[in-house]
Motif scaffolding. Sequence first.
Motif: not given
Length: 482
Positions: A21, A25, A253, A257, A260
């Motif tokens: 990730k 990003t 985005k 991000a 998670f």
Amino acid sequence: MSTHLIARNTTYFTAAIIFQKLLATLYFIFIARHFSNADVGEYTNAIYLATLFGIFVELGFGAVLTREVAKFPHRAQEYLANVTAIKLVAMLFTYLALAVYMNVTHYPELAKQLAFLAGMVMILDSFNVALYAVLRGFQNFVYEAIGVSVGQIFLVSFGLYCIFTGKSLHFLVLAILISSIWNFFIASYFLKKKYQISLRPRWDPTILRAIVKIGFPFLIFGIFMRFYGYIDTVILYRMTNSTEVSYYAAAYKITFALTFIPAAFGSTLYPAFSKYFLEEKEKLATVFERAIFSLAVISVPVALGTAAIADRLIPFIYGANYTPAILALQILMASLIFIFLGFPVGALLNACNLQKQNTFYMAGALLLNIITNVIFIRLWGFVGAALALFFSSALLFFGPLYSARQIVTLSYKQLVKDISKIGLAAIGMYIVILLLKPYAHFGVLIVFGGSIYLLLLYLLGGYTKKELNFFLSVLKKTKPDA
């Protein structure tokens, strides 16, 4: 599975996902800063469109393979062989459907070329899902962690090379394809070497019927979830233009991000919820309420703090030409709170045999998302898409929370009281950031604002040692002490 093996799998796989990730990003930031807004919009739409169609090749068989291989490891070869046979047929029809859609809707030539390339990624990734699903069934996440991490390195390395050497957008999609090819071969190699299993297709009607029957609920939920995650960008592209898509993608985005964090909570709490539901129901409500509280402690200040510095953050990350994305980011940050809090609620329903209701709410959120996107985009463009996500995210939290009453008896009064303390502390932090913003760098504001928030929350009695220990226990992947 031993405790040691569980810990090893969790550590490797979580680290790989965070690494992926982070790289993804940063990579998107490079793309956004190098290419024009229109090009970024075309690239984003092509990837999302192909991903949307990809569910009809994946067909929800990933979860089925993992579950069935875990129960019957000696049948892994025949399961994978029959799933491969279905996918070979599905990929032809899906790729044809993608081509027909783009021609019927009169996509621009560049968009068609990018989507056709992305379609190859979509097909290959569907097989990768199946290969890694079998490895998961054998309780082995290490190879997937290696494949995902190295694949992301290949993607970013080749992509950056293409960016710095002036290559076209086609090469950026090709970079994703290279990563998918790597994952295909590495997963195939480990399956063959470790377990003597290959992708060789086989058509066994008995096994196929059983797999399709088991996989159908996963397919339905997967369709709803996939469309919910990507349909807004596709609608935005069709109703506006690629530049507006680039603004929305930039804000999107940054927002996603961070997901998670609740995903890690959800995956960790799921087995705990299942255990307590069967054995210790009196602990279920306590653990659930603490999970909601812990994620609220994180999400509320992150949302308000990011909204406060959005006008500094967007130009710093993407450049001045993305300034219009500021308002969209601020709205999406409000959605982030519902997204965070929705993870433990969804995990509770799935763990306690209310997965059908979860699917129902996902379908409702998808329908609301489509309707509000069509209305709001016509009125406010990409900002309308952000608003649509806010309302559908709220439904996806409050709907399952209502159904959670069938499982646990919640102390709503205490929950509202706790979250009110979080809100007050976050608002205090927000005001301080706004007052200091003209005089300090936004990096300093993040650190100082976070400190102010924690101090205010402590003074308001918002957290105790008990809540802190619970939060740390989840992060360490240990059983929460209720």
